[in-house]
Design an enzyme around this catalytic site. Structure first.
Site, PDB file in Angstrom:
ATOM      1  N   GLY A   1       0.851  -1.361   0.112  1.00 47.44           N
ATOM      2  CA  GLY A   1       0.005  -0.088  -0.054  1.00 47.44           C
ATOM      3  C   GLY A   1       0.977   1.173  -0.037  1.00 47.44           C
ATOM      4  O   GLY A   1       0.364   2.235  -0.390  1.00 47.44           O
TER       5      GLY A   1
ATOM      6  N   SER B 135       3.757   1.178  -1.907  1.00 45.23           N
ATOM      7  CA  SER B 135       4.216   1.200  -3.250  1.00 45.23           C
ATOM      8  C   SER B 135       3.753   2.549  -4.020  1.00 45.23           C
ATOM      9  O   SER B 135       2.700   3.043  -3.994  1.00 45.23           O
ATOM     10  CB  SER B 135       3.437  -0.099  -3.993  1.00 45.23           C
ATOM     11  OG  SER B 135       4.172  -1.254  -3.602  1.00 45.23           O
TER      12      SER B 135
HETATM   13  C1  4AZ Z   1       4.061  -3.851  -1.442  1.00 41.60           C
HETATM   14  O1  4AZ Z   1       3.553  -4.822  -1.287  1.00 41.60           O
HETATM   15  C2  4AZ Z   1       5.324  -3.698  -0.769  1.00 41.60           C
HETATM   16  N1  4AZ Z   1       9.047  -3.859   2.650  1.00 41.60           N
HETATM   17  C3  4AZ Z   1       6.031  -2.491  -0.676  1.00 41.60           C
HETATM   18  C4  4AZ Z   1       7.148  -2.378  -0.165  1.00 41.60           C
HETATM   19  C5  4AZ Z   1       7.710  -3.449   0.705  1.00 41.60           C
HETATM   20  C6  4AZ Z   1       7.007  -4.499   0.611  1.00 41.60           C
HETATM   21  C7  4AZ Z   1       5.881  -4.841   0.046  1.00 41.60           C
HETATM   22  C8  4AZ Z   1       9.112  -3.008   1.408  1.00 41.60           C
HETATM   23  O2  4AZ Z   1       3.693  -3.011  -2.091  1.00 41.60           O
END
Ligand code: 4AZ
Length: 841
Positions: free
Chosen positions: A789, A791
C-alpha cells in the site's frame, strides 16, 4: 619643471628647530651656548606643552559635548503592586475617575521614589501609569528619562536597585509590595504606545475572543510595524491564548519578524513567556496560559518579506494553581499543568508517587520540552523537573528514571519567564527482580525489544544493548570497540564502530583519494582542475565547477556541457555558464510550507503539510491502493507495478484511478478543505518494467487538470542523474500502507526515518536481486519499513540546499520490516532521462 626648494638642502634630514637642536647640542659644548640653548629649549618646551594642553582641553570639550554629555533617552517599564487597594472593574478603563484617582497616587509614589535618588531624580522626563490589573492591584508604568551619556550606567544601576516603599499620598497610604523596573527600547516603547496598531481586549465568560494580524489571511502583515494586543480576563481568572494559525517570516537570529507573549500588561523582558517566528503547522499546539488575568502580545516586523501573519483566540478560565498530587496506583500518567499547552509561568508542582506492594517504581518521560533560550541544560536554574536531587531541563528524547524503592517524588518548577510545552510521563511499577518482562533491560532501566539486542544499533541510548555480543554471520566485529555491526555498514562512509575500524580496509592507501567510481588517485590531484578520477569526483567539491567530459557522475547543463561539481543544482550558485543548474522552473520544488515540527509522542503519524507531494491513488474497488509523488502541477511519479492489470481490474486503465492530493487522513478524504481530487488522464509505465524482477519500477501519471500549489500541495524535486544520496544518509518513507505485514492500512499518513544501505551488502542480503535501478533503504534490525500500500510513494531526502528530493519510489521487499530484509526502492536518479523524455520535466 619646478626646481626643488633649496631652503633646507644643506641640513641633514632635519625639518624643524627642535630636532636640529637635539641633533647638534652635544657637539657644541660651550657655556654660553648651553645657556642660550637652555633658554630656547625651555621656551619651546613651554610652547609645546601649552599646545598639548590646549588641544587636550579642546579634545576633552569636544568629547564632553559630543559624547559624554550628549543626552540619552531611556525608557523603563515595569509594575508595582499595591496591596491595600481592591481591584475594581473601573480600573480597566483609563478614562474612569477611579483610574485617574489611583494612577495619580501611584505616579506620585513613583516620582517621589525617583526624586529621592540622586542618580535618578534629575533625569526624569515623564512617568505614566499605563494600566492596572488584579493582584491586589498591579500598576504598570512607563517612565522616560533623559540622561547625559556618562551618567547612563549610574541611572541603570540605581533603577535596578530602586526600592519603592509604602508611602503616604494625600493622607492616603499606598502599601507597595513589589516593584519591578526594566529598561526597554525607547523607540519601540513609543511606537507601541502611540500607533494605531494597539488593541485592548477583554474576554467575556464562556466566549472565545479572536484577534489577528491586520488583513489576515488575505493580506500580508505590514513591514516595519509595532503592534500590541493587551488581553484581559475577569478577576480570579487566567487567560488561555491559542494561535490557530501562525505563518510568519522564517526565523532569523536576533532580528526579523517576531511575536512575543508576555505574562504581564507591559512589554517587560523578565515576563516574556515566548518569542515566536517562522510557521507552525495547524496541529502544533501553540497554546499559552497566563499566571494572572492579563497577557500582552506584541508584533515587531522588519522591512522585508510578505507573510500572512497569525490568527489567535483567547478565553478565560478559572484561576487554579492546582498541580501535582498524591499517586497511589500501580501506574498512571503525569503532565505539566495544561499539557500540551505551554505550562504557565511561576508554578511549582510535586507528585508524590507510591506504588503498591513490594514493587519498585519507574517513570518514563515520553515528551520532554523545558527549553529556555540560553539557559545551561546542565544546571537547569530556571524551569526544571527534579527527581532525587537530579534536575532535568531542555529538550529531551524519551528517557526513563527508575527508583529502587516503591516511592518517588517528582518536582516541577517554572520560573517567571519563558515557558515551553512541558512534559508527559507515565509511571509504572515493576518487579525488583524483573524490571522488563519479556524485554531487555538497558543499564538506564529502559526496556527494549529483545530483537534489538546485539543488532548493531544503540537502542538503549547508553549502548548497553550492544555490549557483550557474539557477532552473527551477517555481522562483523569492530576491532577495538568489540561491537557487532551489520556487514553492510562496512565502507559506508559512516564511522559506525566509533573507532573507525569499519571504514579502514575500504580506503585507498594513505595520501590517496577514493573516487566515486572506486579508483584511487594521489591526494594532490584533488582540485587541480583536471579530472583525474575520470568521473569528476576529484574536482566536484572544490567550490567552483569545472567543465569536463560527461559521465553518469557529472551534471549536464542545457548547453550540453558537463560540470564536475557535486550536486550543483539549485544550490543558489550559477555553475553552468548558461545558468541551467539554477533554473526557476526546476528549483521551485521540494519546499515545505511549515518550518516547525509538531511535537507528538512516537511520531509515526506524519504531520499536516509535512509531505505535501504525497498523493493517495484510489480505485473504486479497493480504495487506497498505491502512493505517488507530485512533481509538477499535472504530473505524478509512481511505481509501474501499481498499474499492472490483474484478474478483474484493469489497473493500467487511467479511468479506474482517482488521485487525492493534500490528503492527511483517509477518513477526511471527502470532507477536508485541504484535499484536492483529480482524475487520471494518462498512465505511462516504463517499457523496461519487469514484473518478474521489478526492474525499472516507475510510471508517470498525468492529472486531468492542473492543481494549484497550497500549504498542503507542493511538488518534490526530481534528482539529476548525477545526484548522490550517500550510504548511511537518513531518509524518509511515507504512506498509508499496511501497518504490519499482512495488516491493514493506516488512516493517517505514516512516516518512517530509515537509512540508505550499501548496495553490495544489500544485494547479498537479497540474494542478488538488485539492479542498478534500485536502492536499498531501511534497517537490518527490521521494525521500520514500507509495506503493502506504500508502493509508488516517495522516498524523500532532505538535502543541504534545503529542498526535498525524490530519492526513490517504494517498489518491493521481502515482507515488511523483517530483520535483514530492507525495503527496495526505484532509484529515481537512474530514471532521470526517462522522466525528461516522457514528461519534459
Ligand atoms: C508492497 O507490497 C510492498 N518492505 C511495498 C514495499 C515493501 C514490501 C511490500 C517493502 O507494495
Amino acid at each position: 619643471m619646478k626646481e626643488p626648494d633649496i631652503k633646507y638642502n644643506n641640513r641633514p634630514q632635519s625639518f624643524n628647530g627642535i630636532e636640529e637642536m637635539v641633533e647638534f647640542l652635544p657637539a657644541t659644548n660651550t657655556k654660553k651656548m648651553e645657556k642660550m640653548t637652555l633658554k630656547r629649549k625651555l621656551v619651546i618646551l613651554g610652547v609645546v606643552v601649552g599646545a598639548a594642553l590646549v588641544s587636550l582641553a579642546a579634545g576633552l570639550l569636544v568629547w564632553h559635548f559630543a559624547y559624554r554629555n550628549v543626552p540619552v533617552n531611556k525608557v523603563f517599564t515595569g509594575y508595582l503592586t499595591v496591596s491595600n487597594v481592591e481591584f475594581v472593574d473601573a480600573f480597566e478603563n483609563p478614562s474612569s475617575p477611579e483610574f485617574a484617582n489611583l494612577s495619580s497616587k501611584v505616579k506620585e509614589v513613583l516620582l517621589n521614589a525617583y526624586r529621592n535618588d540622586p542618580a535618578i531624580g534629575p533625569h526624569v522626563v515623564s512617568c505614566n501609569i499605563t494600566a492596572f490589573s488584579e493582584g491586589s492591584v498591579i500598576s504598570y508604568y512607563l517612565s522616560e528619562f533623559k540622561v547625559p551619556a556618562y551618567l547612563e550606567t549610574a541611572l541603570d544601576k540605581a533603577m535596578s536597585e530602586l526600592k519603592v516603599k509604602t508611602a503616604s499620598v494625600r493622607r492616603f497610604s499606598l502599601s507597595v509590595d513589589t516593584f519591578v523596573a526594566y529598561p526597554t527600547d525607547p523607540q519601540v516603547a513609543r511606537t507601541f504606545r502611540d500607533n494605531l496598531c494597539s488593541f485592548f481586549l477583554h474576554s467575556s465568560p464562556g466566549v472565545t475572543t479572536p484577534f489577528s494580524t491586520v488583513g489576515f489571511p488575505n493580506y500580508p502583515y505590514r513591514a516595519n510595524s509595532r503592534c500590541q494586543w493587551a488581553l484581559r480576563a475577569d478577576a480570579g481568572h487566567m487567560i488561555l491564548l491559542h494561535f490557530k494559525a501562525f505563518k510568519m517570516e522564517p526565523c532569523k537570529a536576533n532580528k526579523g519578524d517576531y511575536v512575543t507573549v508576555y505574562d504581564s500588561l507591559t512589554a517587560l523582558e523578565p515576563r516574556v513567556m515566548v518569542r515566536l517566528c517562522g510557521s507552525y503547522p495547524p496541529s502544533y499546539n501553540l497554546t499559552f496560559v497566563s499566571s494572572q488575568n492579563v497577557m500582552l502580545v506584541t508584533l515587531v516586523t522588519d522591512n522585508v518579506g510578505k507573510h500572512p501573519g497569525f490568527l489567535a483566540e483567547f478565553t478565560q478560565i478559572q484561576r487554579t494553581t492546582l498541580c501535582g498530587g498524591v499517586l497511589r496506583e500501580a501506574s498512571g500518567v503525569l503532565t505539566t499543568p495544561f499539557y500540551p499547552a505551554h505550562y504557565p509561568p511561576n508554578r511549582e508542582c510535586t507528585w508524590d508517587i507510591q506504588v503498591p506492594g513490594n514493587q519498585f517504581v519507574k517513570i518514563r518521560f515520553l515528551m520532554f520540552y523545558l527549553l529556555e533560550p540560553s539557559v545551561p541544560i546542565t544546571t537547569c536554574p530556571n524551569d526544571y523537573v527534579e527527581i532525587r536531587n537530579q534536575r532535568f531541563c531542555g529538550e529531551r528524547t524519551p528517557f526513563v528514571v527508575s527508583s529502587n524503592s516503591s516511592k518517588m517524588m517528582v518536582k516541577f518548577r517554572s520560573d517567571q519567564s519563558y515557558t515551553d510545552t512541558g512534559f508527559m510521563a507515565e509511571y509504572l511499577s515493576y518487579e525488583p527482580q524483573n524490571p522488563c518482562p519479556d524485554q531487555f533491560t538497558c543499564k538506564s532501566g529502559r526496556c527494549i525489544d529483545l530483537v534489538r539486542r546485539c543488532d548493531g544499533w544503540n537502542d538503549c541510548g547508553d549502548s548497553s544493548d550492544e555490549a557483550l555480543c557474539t557477532c552473527s554471520a551477517l555481522q562483523f566485529s569492530c576491532k577495538t570497540s568489540q561491537l557487532c555491526k551489520p556487514k553492510f555498514f562496512l565502507c559506508d562512509g559512516v564511522n559506525d564502530c566509533g573507532d573507525g575500524t569499519d571504514e579502514l580496509d575500504c580506503k585507498c592507501p594513505e595520501k590517496y583519494l577514493k573516487c566515486r567510481n572506486g579508483k584511487c588517485i594521489p591526494q594532490e590531484q584533488k582540485c587541480d582542475r583536471t579530472d583525474n578520477c575520470g568521473d569528476g569526483t576529484d574536482e566536484s567539491e572544490c567550490g567552483d565547477a569545472l567543465t569536463t567530459a560527461c559521465t553518469e557522475n557529472t551534471f549536464k547543463c542545457d548547453s550540453g556541457n558537463c560540470i564536475t561539481k557535486l550536486n550543483p543544482e539549485c544550490d543558489t550558485v550559477k555553475d553552468c555558464a548558461d545558468g541551467s543548474d539554477e533554473k526557476e522552473t526546476s528549483c521551485s520544488c521540494g519546499k515545505r510550507p511549515y518550518s516547525r515540527k509538531t511535537r507528538i509522542v512516537g511520531g509515526v503519524n506524519a504531520d499536516i503539510g509535512e509531505w505535501p507531494w504525497q498523493v493517495s491513488l484510489h480505485t473504486k474497488r479497493d480504495g487506497h491502493t498505491c502512493g505517488a509523488s507530485l512533481v509538477s502541477s499535472t504530473v505524478l511519479l509512481s511505481a509501474a507495478h501499481c498499474f499492472q492489470d490483474a484478474p478483474g481490474v484493469r489497473y493500467s486503465d487511467a479511468s479506474v484511478w482517482t488521485a487525492y492530493l493534500g490528503l492527511h487522513d483517509q477518513a477526511t478524504r471527502t470532507s477536508s478543505p485541504d484535499v484536492v481530487e483529480r482524475k487520471i488522464k494518462k498512465i505511462v509505465a516504463h517499457r523496461g518494467f519487469s514484473d518478474y524482477t521489478y526492474d525499472n519500477d516507475i510510471a508517470y501519471l498525468e492529472l486531468d487538470s492542473p492543481v494549484t500549489y497550497t500549504d498542503f500541495i507542493q511538488p518534490i524535486c526530481i534528482p539529476e542523474s548525477s545526484r548522490v544520496f550517500p550510504v548511511g544518509k537518513s531518509i524518509w518513507v511515507t504512506g498509508w500502507g499496511a501497518l504490519s505485514e499482512g495488516g491493514s492500512g493506516a488512516s493517517v499518513l505514516q512516516k518512517a526515518e530509515i537509512r540508505i544501505i550499501n548496495q553490495t551488502e544489500c544485494n547479498k542480503l537479497l540474494e542478488g536481486q538488485l539492479t542498478a535501478r534500485m536502492i536499498c533503504a531501511g534497517y537490518v534490525s527490521g521494525g521500520i519499513d514500507a509495506c503493502q500500500g506504500d508502493s509508488g510513494g516517495p522516498l524523500s531526502s532532505v538535502e543541504t540546499n534545503g529542498k526535498v528530493y525524490l530519492a526513490g519510489v517504494v517498489s518491493w521487499g521481502e515482507g515488511c520490516a523483517r530483520r535483514n530484509k530492507p525495503g527496495i526502492y526505484t532509484k529515481v536518479a537512474a530514471m532521470r532521462d526517462w522522466i525528461k523524455q516522457n514528461t519534459g520535466l
